[in-house]
Design a protein around this motif. Structure first.
Motif, short mmCIF file in Angstrom:
data_model
loop_
_atom_site.label_atom_id
_atom_site.label_comp_id
_atom_site.label_asym_id
_atom_site.label_seq_id
_atom_site.Cartn_x
_atom_site.Cartn_y
_atom_site.Cartn_z
N LYS A 1 0.86 -1.19 0.00
CA LYS A 1 0.00 0.00 0.00
C LYS A 1 0.88 1.23 0.00
O LYS A 1 1.88 1.29 0.70
CB LYS A 1 -0.87 0.04 1.25
CG LYS A 1 -1.98 -0.94 1.25
CD LYS A 1 -2.82 -0.68 2.48
CE LYS A 1 -4.01 -1.57 2.51
NZ LYS A 1 -4.83 -1.36 3.70
N LYS A 2 0.49 2.16 -0.77
CA LYS A 2 1.21 3.43 -0.78
C LYS A 2 0.67 4.34 0.32
O LYS A 2 -0.53 4.53 0.43
CB LYS A 2 1.07 4.14 -2.12
CG LYS A 2 1.83 3.49 -3.21
CD LYS A 2 1.81 4.38 -4.42
CE LYS A 2 2.74 3.81 -5.46
NZ LYS A 2 2.82 4.68 -6.62
N ARG A 3 1.58 4.82 1.11
CA ARG A 3 1.16 5.73 2.17
C ARG A 3 1.17 7.17 1.66
O ARG A 3 2.10 7.59 1.00
CB ARG A 3 2.12 5.64 3.35
CG ARG A 3 1.98 4.36 4.07
CD ARG A 3 2.80 4.44 5.33
NE ARG A 3 2.66 3.20 6.05
CZ ARG A 3 3.11 3.02 7.26
NH1 ARG A 3 3.75 4.00 7.87
NH2 ARG A 3 2.95 1.88 7.86
N ARG A 4 0.15 7.84 2.03
CA ARG A 4 0.06 9.25 1.66
C ARG A 4 0.72 10.08 2.76
O ARG A 4 0.58 9.78 3.94
CB ARG A 4 -1.39 9.70 1.54
CG ARG A 4 -2.07 9.13 0.35
CD ARG A 4 -3.43 9.77 0.25
NE ARG A 4 -4.06 9.36 -0.97
CZ ARG A 4 -5.26 9.74 -1.33
NH1 ARG A 4 -5.94 10.54 -0.55
NH2 ARG A 4 -5.76 9.34 -2.46
N PRO A 5 1.41 11.14 2.39
CA PRO A 5 2.00 11.99 3.43
C PRO A 5 0.89 12.74 4.20
O PRO A 5 -0.10 13.17 3.62
CB PRO A 5 2.88 12.96 2.66
CG PRO A 5 2.45 12.87 1.25
CD PRO A 5 1.76 11.54 1.06
N VAL A 6 1.09 12.88 5.48
CA VAL A 6 0.13 13.57 6.32
C VAL A 6 0.48 15.06 6.30
O VAL A 6 1.60 15.45 6.60
CB VAL A 6 0.20 13.03 7.76
CG1 VAL A 6 -0.77 13.79 8.65
CG2 VAL A 6 -0.11 11.55 7.78
N ALA A 7 -0.48 15.87 5.95
CA ALA A 7 -0.26 17.32 5.81
C ALA A 7 -0.96 18.07 6.95
O ALA A 7 -1.81 18.91 6.74
CB ALA A 7 -0.75 17.81 4.47
N GLU A 8 -0.59 17.76 8.16
CA GLU A 8 -1.15 18.45 9.32
C GLU A 8 -0.04 19.22 10.02
O GLU A 8 1.10 18.77 10.08
CB GLU A 8 -1.76 17.44 10.29
CG GLU A 8 -2.97 16.74 9.76
CD GLU A 8 -3.54 15.76 10.79
OE1 GLU A 8 -3.14 15.84 11.96
OE2 GLU A 8 -4.37 14.95 10.40
N ILE A 9 -0.41 20.36 10.57
CA ILE A 9 0.55 21.17 11.32
C ILE A 9 0.16 21.08 12.78
O ILE A 9 -1.00 21.30 13.15
CB ILE A 9 0.53 22.63 10.84
CG1 ILE A 9 0.95 22.73 9.39
CG2 ILE A 9 1.41 23.49 11.73
CD1 ILE A 9 0.85 24.14 8.83
N ASN A 10 1.13 20.82 13.61
CA ASN A 10 0.90 20.77 15.04
C ASN A 10 0.99 22.20 15.58
O ASN A 10 2.06 22.79 15.64
CB ASN A 10 1.93 19.87 15.71
CG ASN A 10 1.61 19.62 17.16
OD1 ASN A 10 0.60 20.10 17.67
ND2 ASN A 10 2.48 18.89 17.82
N VAL A 11 -0.14 22.78 15.99
CA VAL A 11 -0.18 24.17 16.42
C VAL A 11 -0.10 24.34 17.93
O VAL A 11 -0.09 25.46 18.43
CB VAL A 11 -1.46 24.89 15.90
CG1 VAL A 11 -1.43 24.98 14.39
CG2 VAL A 11 -2.70 24.21 16.40
N VAL A 12 -0.03 23.28 18.68
CA VAL A 12 0.01 23.36 20.13
C VAL A 12 1.22 24.17 20.63
O VAL A 12 1.07 25.04 21.49
CB VAL A 12 -0.03 21.95 20.76
CG1 VAL A 12 0.15 22.02 22.27
CG2 VAL A 12 -1.36 21.28 20.41
#
Length: 141
Positions: A5-16
């Protein structure tokens, strides 16, 4: 056959961490703002005679306190009678509405308590005076 399976990159920013920094800055600015706005801005005069008062086109407003604690105001003329601090503040407000660059000087007797001077400066601040100059005499040697 096994398919990967190809993993998609996670495009989240940690704003904490950014929120933590912003809260600390907010607290710092709130604390310093309370300290900065305390008191009346006062331009203390120099004791050297060459730097007493800047020459301006308009005569300064001179507010005086005598040894008994009576208030006087002089707007271009000599004061005639003592006045209440509220009346002085009203007169100065009217004069500053006409010409906001008019300098305001405070002349107090040496026997007047510091509290009297501060309370008068409080009335002047409420009247909209941006800065108050304190009048002194130079020492004779």
């Amino acid at each position: 056959m096994y398919q990967r399976k190809k993993r998609r990159p996670v495009a989240e920013i940690n704003v904490v961490p950014y929120i933590d920094v912003m809260l600390v800055l907010l607290i710092i600015f709130m604390a310093t703002a309370a300290v900065i706005t305390q008191g009346v801005q006062v331009d203390l005069p120099k004791m050297e005679e060459s730097e007493l008062v800047e020459a301006t086109e308009t005569p300064p407003i001179v507010v005086s306190i005598d040894a008994d604690g009576n208030y006087y105001v002089s707007i271009g003329i000599d004061p005639e009678k003592s006045m209440e601090a509220i009346d002085i503040a009203a007169q100065i407000k009217l004069a500053l509405d006409k010409d906001p660059k008019t300098p305001v000087l405070l002349k107090g007797d040496g026997k007047v308590s510091y509290q009297e001077v501060l309370s008068l400066m409080g009335f002047l601040k409420k009247a909209g005076v941006p800065s108050v100059g304190l009048m002194t005499e130079s020492f004779e040697q």
